[in-house]
Design a protein around this motif. Sequence first.
Motif, PDB file in Angstrom:
ATOM      1  N   GLY A 179      21.923 -18.325 -45.442  1.00 55.94           N
ATOM      2  CA  GLY A 179      23.120 -17.537 -45.205  1.00 55.94           C
ATOM      3  C   GLY A 179      24.165 -18.214 -44.355  1.00 55.94           C
ATOM      4  O   GLY A 179      23.903 -19.171 -43.628  1.00 55.94           O
ATOM      5  N   GLU A 180      25.376 -17.675 -44.454  1.00 54.05           N
ATOM      6  CA  GLU A 180      26.537 -18.154 -43.710  1.00 54.05           C
ATOM      7  C   GLU A 180      26.900 -17.132 -42.634  1.00 54.05           C
ATOM      8  O   GLU A 180      27.106 -15.950 -42.949  1.00 54.05           O
ATOM      9  N   PRO A 181      26.956 -17.524 -41.354  1.00 56.67           N
ATOM     10  CA  PRO A 181      27.327 -16.562 -40.307  1.00 56.67           C
ATOM     11  C   PRO A 181      28.715 -15.976 -40.585  1.00 56.67           C
ATOM     12  O   PRO A 181      29.640 -16.702 -40.938  1.00 56.67           O
ATOM     13  N   ILE A 182      28.854 -14.651 -40.423  1.00 60.20           N
ATOM     14  CA  ILE A 182      30.149 -14.031 -40.706  1.00 60.20           C
ATOM     15  C   ILE A 182      30.709 -13.260 -39.513  1.00 60.20           C
ATOM     16  O   ILE A 182      31.869 -13.394 -39.188  1.00 60.20           O
ATOM     17  N   GLU A 190      23.933 -11.360 -34.988  1.00 61.67           N
ATOM     18  CA  GLU A 190      24.738 -12.137 -35.940  1.00 61.67           C
ATOM     19  C   GLU A 190      24.405 -11.732 -37.365  1.00 61.67           C
ATOM     20  O   GLU A 190      23.241 -11.622 -37.747  1.00 61.67           O
ATOM     21  N   ARG A 191      25.430 -11.493 -38.159  1.00 63.28           N
ATOM     22  CA  ARG A 191      25.241 -11.216 -39.579  1.00 63.28           C
ATOM     23  C   ARG A 191      25.377 -12.506 -40.374  1.00 63.28           C
ATOM     24  O   ARG A 191      26.159 -13.381 -40.025  1.00 63.28           O
ATOM     25  N   TYR A 192      24.648 -12.556 -41.480  1.00 66.99           N
ATOM     26  CA  TYR A 192      24.695 -13.724 -42.348  1.00 66.99           C
ATOM     27  C   TYR A 192      24.963 -13.278 -43.778  1.00 66.99           C
ATOM     28  O   TYR A 192      24.326 -12.358 -44.289  1.00 66.99           O
ATOM     29  N   ARG A 193      25.920 -13.944 -44.394  1.00 64.11           N
ATOM     30  CA  ARG A 193      26.258 -13.685 -45.798  1.00 64.11           C
ATOM     31  C   ARG A 193      25.328 -14.499 -46.688  1.00 64.11           C
ATOM     32  O   ARG A 193      25.121 -15.693 -46.481  1.00 64.11           O
ATOM     33  N   LEU A 194      24.774 -13.856 -47.724  1.00 62.27           N
ATOM     34  CA  LEU A 194      23.908 -14.536 -48.670  1.00 62.27           C
ATOM     35  C   LEU A 194      24.709 -14.970 -49.892  1.00 62.27           C
ATOM     36  O   LEU A 194      25.566 -14.231 -50.377  1.00 62.27           O
ATOM     37  N   ASN A 195      24.414 -16.153 -50.381  1.00 56.89           N
ATOM     38  CA  ASN A 195      25.029 -16.655 -51.610  1.00 56.89           C
ATOM     39  C   ASN A 195      24.127 -16.251 -52.772  1.00 56.89           C
ATOM     40  O   ASN A 195      23.150 -16.927 -53.085  1.00 56.89           O
ATOM     41  N   GLN A 196      24.446 -15.115 -53.408  1.00 59.43           N
ATOM     42  CA  GLN A 196      23.580 -14.546 -54.433  1.00 59.43           C
ATOM     43  C   GLN A 196      24.109 -14.798 -55.832  1.00 59.43           C
ATOM     44  O   GLN A 196      25.317 -14.773 -56.051  1.00 59.43           O
ATOM     45  N   ASN A 200      26.091  -8.646 -53.926  1.00 58.41           N
ATOM     46  CA  ASN A 200      26.387  -9.162 -52.591  1.00 58.41           C
ATOM     47  C   ASN A 200      25.258  -8.806 -51.647  1.00 58.41           C
ATOM     48  O   ASN A 200      24.537  -7.820 -51.868  1.00 58.41           O
ATOM     49  N   GLY A 201      25.115  -9.602 -50.596  1.00 51.54           N
ATOM     50  CA  GLY A 201      24.049  -9.331 -49.644  1.00 51.54           C
ATOM     51  C   GLY A 201      24.334  -9.937 -48.293  1.00 51.54           C
ATOM     52  O   GLY A 201      25.051 -10.939 -48.176  1.00 51.54           O
ATOM     53  N   LEU A 202      23.800  -9.308 -47.261  1.00 54.19           N
ATOM     54  CA  LEU A 202      23.868  -9.858 -45.913  1.00 54.19           C
ATOM     55  C   LEU A 202      22.605  -9.445 -45.170  1.00 54.19           C
ATOM     56  O   LEU A 202      21.890  -8.522 -45.577  1.00 54.19           O
ATOM     57  N   TYR A 203      22.324 -10.147 -44.089  1.00 54.27           N
ATOM     58  CA  TYR A 203      21.172  -9.782 -43.276  1.00 54.27           C
ATOM     59  C   TYR A 203      21.470 -10.066 -41.816  1.00 54.27           C
ATOM     60  O   TYR A 203      22.405 -10.785 -41.469  1.00 54.27           O
ATOM     61  N   TYR A 204      20.668  -9.459 -40.952  1.00 51.63           N
ATOM     62  CA  TYR A 204      20.760  -9.712 -39.520  1.00 51.63           C
ATOM     63  C   TYR A 204      19.399  -9.437 -38.894  1.00 51.63           C
ATOM     64  O   TYR A 204      18.523  -8.803 -39.508  1.00 51.63           O
ATOM     65  N   ILE A 205      19.197  -9.946 -37.693  1.00 53.66           N
ATOM     66  CA  ILE A 205      17.959  -9.741 -36.953  1.00 53.66           C
ATOM     67  C   ILE A 205      18.289  -8.963 -35.690  1.00 53.66           C
ATOM     68  O   ILE A 205      19.188  -9.330 -34.930  1.00 53.66           O
ATOM     69  N   SER A 206      17.587  -7.867 -35.484  1.00 58.97           N
ATOM     70  CA  SER A 206      17.823  -7.005 -34.327  1.00 58.97           C
ATOM     71  C   SER A 206      16.509  -6.351 -33.916  1.00 58.97           C
ATOM     72  O   SER A 206      15.753  -5.887 -34.780  1.00 58.97           O
ATOM     73  N   GLN A 207      16.232  -6.333 -32.624  1.00 58.45           N
ATOM     74  CA  GLN A 207      15.035  -5.675 -32.087  1.00 58.45           C
ATOM     75  C   GLN A 207      13.774  -6.135 -32.824  1.00 58.45           C
ATOM     76  O   GLN A 207      12.922  -5.342 -33.207  1.00 58.45           O
ATOM     77  N   ASP A 208      13.689  -7.443 -33.035  1.00 58.92           N
ATOM     78  CA  ASP A 208      12.529  -8.080 -33.670  1.00 58.92           C
ATOM     79  C   ASP A 208      12.323  -7.645 -35.126  1.00 58.92           C
ATOM     80  O   ASP A 208      11.210  -7.758 -35.662  1.00 58.92           O
ATOM     81  N   LYS A 209      13.387  -7.168 -35.766  1.00 58.45           N
ATOM     82  CA  LYS A 209      13.314  -6.806 -37.170  1.00 58.45           C
ATOM     83  C   LYS A 209      14.378  -7.549 -37.945  1.00 58.45           C
ATOM     84  O   LYS A 209      15.497  -7.753 -37.459  1.00 58.45           O
ATOM     85  N   LEU A 210      14.037  -7.990 -39.156  1.00 55.67           N
ATOM     86  CA  LEU A 210      15.012  -8.548 -40.078  1.00 55.67           C
ATOM     87  C   LEU A 210      15.454  -7.438 -41.009  1.00 55.67           C
ATOM     88  O   LEU A 210      14.620  -6.762 -41.629  1.00 55.67           O
TER      89      LEU A 210
END
Length: 243
Positions: A179-182, A190-196, A200-210
């Motif tokens: 992913g690309e930080p957005i 931090e959010r990350y854009r996925l090249n799908q 469209n898709g994005l992901y982030y990690i928070s409180q030990d969860k993806l």
Amino acid sequence: MRRIGIIGVLVLGLTGCTSPEEMEFVETGGEEIETSEWIGTLVEDVPKGTESLSDAVVHQITLQYKDGSERRLATKDVIYEAKVGDIGLIAIGHPNQMPSFGVYHYSRDGEWIMRGMKHFGIVGVSEKTQHGLALPQDSMYIIDSEIDDSERPVKLWTLYDETQLVTILMTDAFSVGDGEPINQNADGAERYRLNQPSGNGLYYISQDKLILVTGNVSEEELWTLVDSLPDPSSESFPFHNSK
């Protein structure tokens, strides 16, 4: 190739078989949908060396119908296809059963391995809901599933209507370089854009969860939805209420 007959609801071990009489209904969000044609699913091994997630599910899944015919899924019907690390998530429309869909969760250790599937549709489902989220529509149908994998338990929620699907996946955080930080969430995640290849898709990690959010909606709509999600530690995640 090995073929396994299964009911097309939620498959965790991809084993076992079910008689046609037991496959008249497909569970979806606590409701049942009567299907007029489709009665089950055949699952085959993913061919060795398959790189594409869409190729994996198309080779692996065959739908069975009451008249004895079978239909494979088609890559042209892929709605979204997302990969983060060794996790794969793909949604695809069912042939001649629209609007009817399948969401498939994979993991990869050299080869793609299906960890679970959920088949669902529109006819006969309960009312659309909003759950305090900023959805692409005012309200949407919701279906969820849980994959109790000993290595990495996964929870999935799919929000959908006749044409749009968005899936939220939550699992334990792990090191990932995709992913690309957005931008950042309010908590600094931090959010990350996925090249799908689809959607469209994005992901982030928070409180030990993806948290992975993907669908056939615009990236801006995904951002807005993610902004409205509660903390992963919330008992009602990804909703703001339990009803």
